[in-house]
Design a protein around this motif. Structure first.
Motif, PDB file in Angstrom:
ATOM      1  N   LYS A  75      -1.880 -11.878  24.150  1.00  0.00           N
ATOM      2  CA  LYS A  75      -1.981 -13.309  24.468  1.00  0.00           C
ATOM      3  C   LYS A  75      -3.426 -13.795  24.495  1.00  0.00           C
ATOM      4  N   ASN A  76      -4.371 -12.892  24.182  1.00  0.00           N
ATOM      5  CA  ASN A  76      -5.799 -13.265  24.215  1.00  0.00           C
ATOM      6  C   ASN A  76      -6.192 -13.884  25.546  1.00  0.00           C
ATOM      7  N   THR A  77      -5.728 -13.283  26.619  1.00  0.00           N
ATOM      8  CA  THR A  77      -5.929 -13.873  27.936  1.00  0.00           C
ATOM      9  C   THR A  77      -6.390 -12.832  28.955  1.00  0.00           C
ATOM     10  N   LEU A  78      -7.354 -13.260  29.751  1.00  0.00           N
ATOM     11  CA  LEU A  78      -7.878 -12.468  30.861  1.00  0.00           C
ATOM     12  C   LEU A  78      -7.369 -13.081  32.160  1.00  0.00           C
ATOM     13  N   TYR A  79      -7.077 -12.231  33.153  1.00  0.00           N
ATOM     14  CA  TYR A  79      -6.559 -12.718  34.428  1.00  0.00           C
ATOM     15  C   TYR A  79      -7.388 -12.181  35.600  1.00  0.00           C
ATOM     16  N   LEU A  80      -7.330 -12.915  36.699  1.00  0.00           N
ATOM     17  CA  LEU A  80      -7.871 -12.421  37.961  1.00  0.00           C
ATOM     18  C   LEU A  80      -6.891 -12.816  39.054  1.00  0.00           C
ATOM     19  N   GLN A  81      -6.188 -11.843  39.584  1.00  0.00           N
ATOM     20  CA  GLN A  81      -5.297 -12.075  40.717  1.00  0.00           C
ATOM     21  C   GLN A  81      -6.111 -11.919  41.993  1.00  0.00           C
ATOM     22  N   MET A  82      -6.134 -12.964  42.788  1.00  0.00           N
ATOM     23  CA  MET A  82      -6.947 -12.981  44.004  1.00  0.00           C
ATOM     24  C   MET A  82      -6.022 -13.129  45.206  1.00  0.00           C
ATOM     25  N   ASN A  83      -6.013 -12.126  46.051  1.00  0.00           N
ATOM     26  CA  ASN A  83      -5.181 -12.124  47.266  1.00  0.00           C
ATOM     27  C   ASN A  83      -6.073 -12.085  48.499  1.00  0.00           C
ATOM     28  N   SER A  84      -5.489 -12.401  49.629  1.00  0.00           N
ATOM     29  CA  SER A  84      -6.214 -12.372  50.915  1.00  0.00           C
ATOM     30  C   SER A  84      -7.548 -13.103  50.809  1.00  0.00           C
ATOM     31  N   LEU A  85      -7.488 -14.287  50.267  1.00  0.00           N
ATOM     32  CA  LEU A  85      -8.727 -15.044  50.027  1.00  0.00           C
ATOM     33  C   LEU A  85      -9.420 -15.421  51.332  1.00  0.00           C
ATOM     34  N   LYS A  86     -10.746 -15.425  51.255  1.00  0.00           N
ATOM     35  CA  LYS A  86     -11.589 -15.747  52.400  1.00  0.00           C
ATOM     36  C   LYS A  86     -12.464 -16.942  52.063  1.00  0.00           C
ATOM     37  N   PRO A  87     -12.935 -17.666  53.077  1.00  0.00           N
ATOM     38  CA  PRO A  87     -13.829 -18.803  52.791  1.00  0.00           C
ATOM     39  C   PRO A  87     -15.041 -18.402  51.950  1.00  0.00           C
ATOM     40  N   GLU A  88     -15.532 -17.195  52.110  1.00  0.00           N
ATOM     41  CA  GLU A  88     -16.702 -16.750  51.338  1.00  0.00           C
ATOM     42  C   GLU A  88     -16.382 -16.482  49.869  1.00  0.00           C
ATOM     43  N   ASP A  89     -15.123 -16.558  49.495  1.00  0.00           N
ATOM     44  CA  ASP A  89     -14.750 -16.466  48.081  1.00  0.00           C
ATOM     45  C   ASP A  89     -14.893 -17.811  47.374  1.00  0.00           C
ATOM     46  N   THR A  90     -15.190 -18.858  48.119  1.00  0.00           N
ATOM     47  CA  THR A  90     -15.363 -20.180  47.529  1.00  0.00           C
ATOM     48  C   THR A  90     -16.520 -20.179  46.542  1.00  0.00           C
ATOM     49  N   ALA A  91     -16.230 -20.581  45.312  1.00  0.00           N
ATOM     50  CA  ALA A  91     -17.243 -20.562  44.251  1.00  0.00           C
ATOM     51  C   ALA A  91     -16.631 -21.135  42.980  1.00  0.00           C
ATOM     52  N   VAL A  92     -17.486 -21.345  41.996  1.00  0.00           N
ATOM     53  CA  VAL A  92     -17.007 -21.587  40.634  1.00  0.00           C
ATOM     54  C   VAL A  92     -16.880 -20.225  39.966  1.00  0.00           C
ATOM     55  N   TYR A  93     -15.722 -19.967  39.398  1.00  0.00           N
ATOM     56  CA  TYR A  93     -15.442 -18.691  38.747  1.00  0.00           C
ATOM     57  C   TYR A  93     -15.527 -18.847  37.231  1.00  0.00           C
ATOM     58  N   TYR A  94     -16.274 -17.937  36.624  1.00  0.00           N
ATOM     59  CA  TYR A  94     -16.526 -17.991  35.187  1.00  0.00           C
ATOM     60  C   TYR A  94     -15.980 -16.751  34.482  1.00  0.00           C
ATOM     61  N   CYS A  95     -15.459 -16.978  33.324  1.00  0.00           N
ATOM     62  CA  CYS A  95     -15.011 -15.915  32.421  1.00  0.00           C
ATOM     63  C   CYS A  95     -16.176 -15.577  31.484  1.00  0.00           C
ATOM     64  N   TYR A  96     -16.369 -14.280  31.201  1.00  0.00           N
ATOM     65  CA  TYR A  96     -17.480 -13.843  30.360  1.00  0.00           C
ATOM     66  C   TYR A  96     -16.983 -12.768  29.405  1.00  0.00           C
ATOM     67  N   ALA A  97     -17.381 -12.909  28.148  1.00  0.00           N
ATOM     68  CA  ALA A  97     -16.980 -11.945  27.118  1.00  0.00           C
ATOM     69  C   ALA A  97     -18.214 -11.395  26.434  1.00  0.00           C
ATOM     70  N   LYS A  98     -18.218 -10.091  26.159  1.00  0.00           N
ATOM     71  CA  LYS A  98     -19.351  -9.536  25.440  1.00  0.00           C
ATOM     72  C   LYS A  98     -18.942  -8.328  24.615  1.00  0.00           C
ATOM     73  N   ILE A  99     -19.657  -8.151  23.503  1.00  0.00           N
ATOM     74  CA  ILE A  99     -19.658  -6.888  22.794  1.00  0.00           C
ATOM     75  C   ILE A  99     -21.107  -6.495  22.594  1.00  0.00           C
ATOM     76  N   VAL A 100     -21.349  -5.193  22.494  1.00  0.00           N
ATOM     77  CA  VAL A 100     -22.715  -4.688  22.498  1.00  0.00           C
ATOM     78  C   VAL A 100     -23.302  -4.600  21.091  1.00  0.00           C
ATOM     79  N   SER A 101     -22.489  -4.155  20.132  1.00  0.00           N
ATOM     80  CA  SER A 101     -23.028  -3.956  18.794  1.00  0.00           C
ATOM     81  C   SER A 101     -22.046  -4.461  17.760  1.00  0.00           C
TER      82      SER A 101
END
Length: 117
Positions: free
Chosen positions: A75-101
């Protein structure tokens, strides 16, 4: 043209859960190492979780046991399941892709996660 589009952010109460998605296009998703980063106001961007093209995972100490990174290459899709969230998890979340060579890397536009009562 490569695009990474995050979704799934929002406002959630402490202890709640969210599932972020990152839909990739214009790239051979399966060969990229993928990561989630986050940036809180006034702080530097930090690595949250990463998954290699081979499926190896690693996590920041602050989210171990609470967050799970996964990918669906069909599906060409990345996921992040976040449980037991805390106030300190508040942020903008970014997806990042890389290949080295050859070296290529790409960022998504980010999705806001706010943990507050």
């Amino acid at each position: 043209q490569v695009q990474l589009v995050e979704s799934g952010g929002g406002l959630v109460q402490p202890g709640g859960s969210l599932r972020l998605s990152c839909a990739a296009s214009g790239m051979i998703f399966s060969i990229y190492d993928m990561s989630w980063y986050r940036q809180a106001p006034g702080k530097e961007r930090e690595l949250v979780a990463a998954i290699t093209s081979g499926g190896s995972r690693n996590y920041a100490d602050s989210v171990k046991g609470r967050f799970t990174i996964s990918r669906d290459n069909a599906k060409n899709t990345l996921y992040l399941q976040m449980n037991s969230l805390k106030p300190e998890d508040t942020a903008v979340y970014y997806c990042y892709a890389k290949i080295v060579s050859p070296k290529y890397d790409y960022w998504g536009q980010g999705t806001q996660v706010t943990v507050s009562s």
